[in-house]
Structures are given as structure tokens and as C-alpha cells.
Design a protein around this motif. Structure first.
Motif, mmCIF file in Angstrom:
data_model
loop_
_atom_site.group_PDB
_atom_site.id
_atom_site.type_symbol
_atom_site.label_atom_id
_atom_site.label_comp_id
_atom_site.label_asym_id
_atom_site.label_seq_id
_atom_site.Cartn_x
_atom_site.Cartn_y
_atom_site.Cartn_z
ATOM 1 N N UNK A 130 0.828 -1.214 0.000
ATOM 2 C CA UNK A 130 0.000 0.000 0.000
ATOM 3 C C UNK A 130 0.862 1.264 0.000
ATOM 4 N N UNK A 131 1.798 1.423 0.942
ATOM 5 C CA UNK A 131 2.686 2.594 0.834
ATOM 6 C C UNK A 131 3.589 2.537 -0.392
ATOM 7 N N UNK A 132 3.943 1.330 -0.843
ATOM 8 C CA UNK A 132 4.737 1.224 -2.074
ATOM 9 C C UNK A 132 3.937 1.750 -3.265
ATOM 10 N N UNK A 133 2.641 1.424 -3.296
ATOM 11 C CA UNK A 133 1.787 1.929 -4.369
ATOM 12 C C UNK A 133 1.695 3.439 -4.358
ATOM 13 N N UNK A 134 1.631 4.017 -3.163
ATOM 14 C CA UNK A 134 1.631 5.480 -3.056
ATOM 15 C C UNK A 134 2.966 6.043 -3.540
ATOM 16 N N UNK A 135 4.042 5.372 -3.196
ATOM 17 C CA UNK A 135 5.365 5.828 -3.618
ATOM 18 C C UNK A 135 5.563 5.753 -5.123
ATOM 19 N N UNK A 136 5.047 4.698 -5.745
ATOM 20 C CA UNK A 136 5.151 4.567 -7.201
ATOM 21 C C UNK A 136 4.354 5.675 -7.880
ATOM 22 N N UNK A 137 3.166 5.956 -7.356
ATOM 23 C CA UNK A 137 2.370 7.058 -7.897
ATOM 24 C C UNK A 137 3.085 8.391 -7.741
ATOM 25 N N UNK A 138 3.709 8.578 -6.575
ATOM 26 C CA UNK A 138 4.457 9.818 -6.337
ATOM 27 C C UNK A 138 5.605 9.959 -7.335
ATOM 28 N N UNK A 139 6.288 8.842 -7.619
ATOM 29 C CA UNK A 139 7.409 8.880 -8.564
ATOM 30 C C UNK A 139 6.935 9.322 -9.950
ATOM 31 N N UNK A 140 5.769 8.844 -10.368
ATOM 32 C CA UNK A 140 5.238 9.246 -11.681
ATOM 33 C C UNK A 140 4.910 10.744 -11.695
ATOM 34 N N UNK A 141 4.339 11.217 -10.601
ATOM 35 C CA UNK A 141 4.029 12.644 -10.520
ATOM 36 C C UNK A 141 5.311 13.473 -10.500
ATOM 37 N N UNK A 142 6.300 13.031 -9.757
ATOM 38 C CA UNK A 142 7.569 13.749 -9.637
ATOM 39 C C UNK A 142 8.274 13.839 -10.990
ATOM 40 N N UNK A 143 8.164 12.772 -11.770
ATOM 41 C CA UNK A 143 8.816 12.739 -13.087
ATOM 42 C C UNK A 143 8.017 13.479 -14.147
ATOM 43 N N UNK A 144 6.798 13.891 -13.823
ATOM 44 C CA UNK A 144 6.001 14.674 -14.753
ATOM 45 C C UNK A 144 5.301 13.862 -15.822
ATOM 46 N N UNK A 145 5.121 12.561 -15.589
ATOM 47 C CA UNK A 145 4.377 11.747 -16.554
ATOM 48 C C UNK A 145 2.876 11.866 -16.273
ATOM 49 N N UNK A 146 2.063 11.309 -17.157
ATOM 50 C CA UNK A 146 0.635 11.228 -16.839
ATOM 51 C C UNK A 146 0.261 9.785 -16.488
ATOM 52 N N UNK A 147 1.257 8.993 -16.096
ATOM 53 C CA UNK A 147 1.014 7.624 -15.665
ATOM 54 C C UNK A 147 0.503 7.599 -14.229
ATOM 55 N N UNK A 148 -0.102 6.497 -13.870
ATOM 56 C CA UNK A 148 -0.586 6.315 -12.507
ATOM 57 C C UNK A 148 -0.210 4.933 -11.999
ATOM 58 N N UNK A 149 -0.472 4.698 -10.734
ATOM 59 C CA UNK A 149 -0.288 3.377 -10.136
ATOM 60 C C UNK A 149 -1.639 2.896 -9.608
ATOM 61 N N UNK A 150 -1.951 1.637 -9.851
ATOM 62 C CA UNK A 150 -3.122 1.031 -9.239
ATOM 63 C C UNK A 150 -2.627 -0.015 -8.246
ATOM 64 N N UNK A 151 -3.072 0.119 -7.018
ATOM 65 C CA UNK A 151 -2.558 -0.676 -5.901
ATOM 66 C C UNK A 151 -3.696 -1.522 -5.311
ATOM 67 N N UNK A 152 -3.544 -2.843 -5.395
ATOM 68 C CA UNK A 152 -4.564 -3.761 -4.899
ATOM 69 C C UNK A 152 -4.145 -4.360 -3.551
ATOM 70 N N UNK A 153 -5.131 -4.616 -2.708
ATOM 71 C CA UNK A 153 -4.875 -5.306 -1.441
ATOM 72 C C UNK A 153 -6.176 -5.960 -0.994
ATOM 73 N N UNK A 154 -6.076 -6.887 -0.062
ATOM 74 C CA UNK A 154 -7.255 -7.597 0.405
ATOM 75 C C UNK A 154 -7.926 -6.904 1.575
ATOM 76 N N UNK A 155 -9.110 -7.383 1.926
ATOM 77 C CA UNK A 155 -9.858 -6.757 3.018
ATOM 78 C C UNK A 155 -9.152 -6.913 4.353
ATOM 79 N N UNK A 156 -8.312 -7.938 4.517
ATOM 80 C CA UNK A 156 -7.556 -8.083 5.756
ATOM 81 C C UNK A 156 -6.502 -6.998 5.924
ATOM 82 N N UNK A 157 -5.905 -6.579 4.794
ATOM 83 C CA UNK A 157 -4.828 -5.580 4.846
ATOM 84 C C UNK A 157 -5.331 -4.192 5.186
ATOM 85 N N UNK A 158 -6.633 -3.979 5.057
ATOM 86 C CA UNK A 158 -7.173 -2.635 5.290
ATOM 87 C C UNK A 158 -7.081 -2.227 6.759
#
Length: 338
Positions: A130-158
């Protein structure tokens, strides 16, 4: 859980799109069924978490996103790379622990990676992605791309603290990450109803002012549309979205799960809304394709899976010296002195 409707749904997409969904989900289903069989034969060892029943979550997401976007998930991770186009043979070889696998046989079932298709891996620690997914999204924003990250997890991880920290930071910084909880109802073996008063999990995102919604995770079209809306927001610079895919796994948490926490009747009821049967009915009812065309896809997928098993069986084991390769060492680590 209502039985599947026999009404013809309105055709919104191209024939190519509908056949991609059918092909993609059938491939995942047949691959996972074969993996379960091979596990029983002890060809696949260690942990093995099957995705059977949840195929619409991956296929609908992939069809809504574009090349350059990144994907990250937990250890139920065979379906996502298959939907993205990773070679089934390499995934099967990884399950076998062979050198030709996606991570050279070092990761196994829980750690499939494929940089070429933007799949940033399955992760074995609950909620770690989950924080890795946020970090990957941040990296795309920092680099100025229009890419995104989709981060999946189960109901237990919430229930992990990292979930709340990541969502708070993602919304504060308008990070282009789509957070998806694949709520299959039971985490590892305890129902959502027994773990929290909050049973509509998507509402947890509202506490951070993140646009959040529940999604029918058994209907690939509905998944596609929800992810497309979230992707549009992210690419506009409006930040993250939190989606709750309400889905169901037909098998246990892992291959060693006796599944005593649910009834056979409950599983059968969910199967009335099987994602593959739903899209198949939609295709045939609306005459998008013929039964013969779908049968041809079934046969091709069967051969793909058979070829994947053959590739894994015939692949070599990793050499012993591989244990010392791909290890990160920073020789000039700044806080150590001789």
C-alpha cells in the motif's frame, strides 16, 4: 446475493473489448485451476493463493488503463500479470521455482514481477504494497508523466496502519494512485463482519476526503468503468481514488485452507454471478460473438496453459550461485566509517 440476470445488458464497447475480457478471464481461470492441480501433485510447493472468482477485478482494470501505468498487489498475484500479457510460461516456471521464471525462480507464487508490462510485483507482507503503491504514484508525478499506479490489497490488509498513512499522504499530495481493496469477504479466514463495525470498506477513504465507491467486482464492465473514472481524475492531477471491489474467491485463502468458516451453499450462491459466465451471457445474448468463437478462445487458452506447464517442466533449476546474484549492496553507505 441475487441470481444472475438473463436480461440483455446494453452493448457499450467493441467486439474486440468484449473478447479481450472473455479471453483474459478464461486464461486466468484455467491457469489457476491447473496451478491448483499441480500443487496437489507437489509440482508447485510453498504457498499458493489462487485468484479463481476474482478475474473481473484484474481484467476490468487493465482494459481501463494504458501502457506506462503501474500495477502492484499482494501475494494473490497470478491473475494481474496474466491480464497484462505476461508470458504464462514464465509465471508457471516461477511457481515451479525454475530459472526461467519471472524472478528466476527466487520469488515463487507470492512474488511475480514483470517490469515490461508495468507489474511491480506481488508482495508477501500483508499491506506492504500500500505505501509502495503510493510511492510509485508519487514517482510518476515527480517525473512529470501522466502515468498512474493502481494498488490492490485484500480486506484483511485494510486494518494495517500503513493503509491509513498512505491514504492520508496520497490525498494531501494529490498522488495519482488508485487504491483498490479486493474485498472477498474473509481476509485469511475471518469475515469482515467479525473484524470491524465498518463493513462498507470504501467509506474508510472518505475520512481522508478521497473520492471512494463500492464496485461490483464480479462484473468486468462495471470494474472497467470505475477504474476509468478514477484514472481520469488521477491524470487531471486530482489525486487518488479508493475503490472497494466486492468480489469472492471460490477457493480458500491458500491451498492449505480447509475453508471451515463458510458454507458450500454460500460459495454456490456467489457462483451464480460468476464473472466469466456473466460476460459470456452478455456476449451471446447480444450476438457480439458466436458460441463457436468463444469455443475457439477456450481451446486456444487450454493450449496456452498446457504449453506453460510444458515450459515449466522442461526448464532448468537455478544454479546454486544464483543465490548470490541480484542482491543489493551499497558499498559507500554514508553512515559507516572504517
Amino acid at each position: 446475493m441475487a441470481a444472475k440476470s438473463k436480461e440483455a445488458a446494453k452493448v457499450k464497447y467493441s467486439k474486440e473489448q468484449y473478447l479481450y475480457w472473455y479471453d483474459s478471464m478464461v486464461l486466468q481461470r484455467k491457469f489457476e485451476e491447473k496451478a491448483g492441480q499441480l500443487y496437489g501433485q507437489q509440482k508447485i510447493r510453498g504457498f499458493c493463493h489462487l485468484y479463481i472468482g476474482q478475474e473481473a477485478c484484474s481484467s476490468g482494470s487493465v482494459s481501463a488503463l494504458k501502457k506506462g501505468d503501474k500495477y502492484i498487489t499482494a501475494y494473490r498475484d497470478h491473475g494481474h500479470p496474466l491480464a497484462l500479457g505476461t508470458d504464462p510460461g514464465k509465471i508457471m516456471a516461477e511457481l515451479y521455482g525454475k530459472a526461467t521464471g519471472t524472478t528466476k525462480g527466487k520469488g515463487g507464487s507470492m512474488h511475480i514481477f514483470d517490469k515490461e508490462v508495468g507489474f511491480m510485483g506481488g508482495h508477501g507482507i500483508v499491506g506492504a504494497q500500500i505505501p509502495l503503491g503510493a510511492g510509485i504514484g508519487f514517482a510518476e508525478k515527480y517525473r512529470g508523466t501522466d502515468n498512474l499506479c493502481i494498488c490492490y490489497f485484500g480486506d484483511g490488509a485494510i486494518r494495517q496502519g500503513a493503509f491509513h498513512e498512505a491514504l492520508n499522504m496520497a490525498m494531501t499530495w494529490k498522488i495519482p494512485t488508485i487504491f483498490v481493496v479486493e474485498n472477498n469477504g474473509y481476509a485469511m479466514g475471518t469475515s469482515v463482519a467479525r473484524t470491524s463495525n465498518v463493513r462498507e470498506l470504501y467509506t474508510l477513504g472518505e475520512g481522508y476526503d478521497i473520492p471512494s465507491e463500492a464496485v461490483d467486482g464480479m462484473d468486468v464492465e462495471i470494474v472497467h468503468e470505475a477504474v476509468a473514472r478514477a484514472a481520469e481524475r488521477a491524470r487531471k492531477g486530482e489525486g487518488p481514488t479508493f475503490l472497494e471491489f466486492k468480489t469472492y474467491r471460490y477457493r480458500g485463502h491458500s491451498m492449505s485452507d480447509p475453508q471451515k468458516y463458510r458454507t458450500k451453499e454460500e460459495v454456490a450462491e456467489w457462483k451464480l454471478r460468476d464473472p466469466i459466465e456473466l460476460i459470456k451471457d452478455r456476449i451471446l445474448t447480444n450476438k457480439i460473438a458466436t458460441q463457436e468463437e468463444l469455443d475457439a478462445i477456450d481451446e486456444r487458452v487450454k493450449k496456452q496453459v498446457d504449453d506453460a506447464v510444458k515450459f515449466a517442466e522442461e526448464s532448468p533449476w537455478p544454479k546454486p550461485e544464483e543465490a548470490f546474484e541480484d542482491i543489493y549492496v551499497q558499498s559507500d553507505y554514508p553512515f559507516l566509517r572504517e
